[in-house]
Design an enzyme around this catalytic site. Structure first.
Site, PDB file in Angstrom:
ATOM      1  CD  GLU A 154       5.409   0.143  -2.082  1.00 38.66           C
ATOM      2  OE1 GLU A 154       6.506   0.244  -1.001  1.00 38.66           O
ATOM      3  OE2 GLU A 154       4.608  -1.036  -1.541  1.00 38.66           O
ATOM      4  CD  GLU A 160       2.479  -9.376  17.637  1.00 39.92           C
ATOM      5  OE1 GLU A 160       3.363  -9.332  18.289  1.00 39.92           O
ATOM      6  OE2 GLU A 160       1.271 -11.008  18.308  1.00 39.92           O
ATOM      7  CB  THR A 161       4.963  -3.172  15.419  1.00 34.26           C
ATOM      8  OG1 THR A 161       5.222  -2.948  14.019  1.00 34.26           O
ATOM      9  CG2 THR A 161       6.404  -4.994  15.577  1.00 34.26           C
ATOM     10  NE  ARG A 203     -13.909  -1.758   8.281  1.00 33.22           N
ATOM     11  CZ  ARG A 203     -14.120  -2.370   9.166  1.00 33.22           C
ATOM     12  NH1 ARG A 203     -14.536  -3.884   9.612  1.00 33.22           N
ATOM     13  NH2 ARG A 203     -14.380  -1.931  10.000  1.00 33.22           N
ATOM     14  CB  ILE A 233      -3.901  -6.188   8.505  1.00 32.69           C
ATOM     15  CG1 ILE A 233      -4.832  -6.206   7.823  1.00 32.69           C
ATOM     16  CG2 ILE A 233      -4.685  -7.149  10.003  1.00 32.69           C
ATOM     17  CD1 ILE A 233      -5.025  -7.665   7.333  1.00 32.69           C
ATOM     18  CG  HIS A 255       5.084  -1.672   9.440  1.00 32.93           C
ATOM     19  ND1 HIS A 255       5.851  -0.898   9.399  1.00 32.93           N
ATOM     20  CD2 HIS A 255       4.154  -2.569   7.970  1.00 32.93           C
ATOM     21  CE1 HIS A 255       6.256  -0.970   7.757  1.00 32.93           C
ATOM     22  NE2 HIS A 255       4.618  -1.912   6.885  1.00 32.93           N
ATOM     23  CB  THR A 295      -0.868  -0.127   1.003  1.00 30.09           C
ATOM     24  OG1 THR A 295      -1.738  -1.709   1.248  1.00 30.09           O
ATOM     25  CG2 THR A 295      -1.892   1.196   1.077  1.00 30.09           C
TER      26      THR A 295
END
Length: 142
Positions: free
Chosen positions: A44, A73-74, A115, A70, A76, A42
């Site tokens: 890019e 756990e970080t 979605r 999505i 990012h 995404t």
């Protein structure tokens, strides 16, 4: 006839396919033609749209951004979401281009699938409707 470039992130293949299916179904019911390019993730998408806008080789009336981020756990997730939204906004505002934003941000894959599915939330179809409406508006205000 409007020409639309669909930029589809394939990082989550199943979700990408659903988004694209919903978008194409909506575009087939309109007087628009489209090309599809796939990008690895995404993040890019904004650069790819910018490449097309600045290339001079193509003449698209609007752009459709499809992808999914999505939460993991970080941190990012937050950086990617922010980068994509800000990048798309910058390209749209600087070049005054019609855009349909079909990038899903979700807490889980299950929520993203709902979605993306054209029989449920249909984010791809809604984004396609948006770009068509924005192309019409852009043409009226020229």
């Amino acid at each position: 006839m409007s020409r639309i470039l669909i930029v589809n992130s394939i990082y989550y293949t199943e979700i990408a396919n659903l988004l694209l299916e919903g978008a194409i179904d909506k575009l087939k019911g309109s007087n628009a033609s489209y090309d599809v390019v796939e990008v690895p993730g995404t993040f890019e998408i904004p650069a790819t749209i910018l490449f097309a806008v600045k290339s001079g080789h193509t003449n698209y009336d609007g752009y459709l951004a499809l992808g999914c981020v999505i939460r993991g756990e970080t941190d990012h997730y937050q950086y990617v979401c922010k980068g994509v939204i800000e990048g798309l906004n910058e390209v749209v505002m600087h070049y005054a281009i019609p855009l349909g934003m079909g990038v899903i941000t979700a807490d889980s894959k299950d929520k993203a699938l709902v979605r993306a599915d054209k029989n449920k939330k249909n984010v791809g179809g809604h984004a396609a409707s948006t770009v068509l409406r924005m192309i019409d508006l852009h043409n009226k205000l020229k």
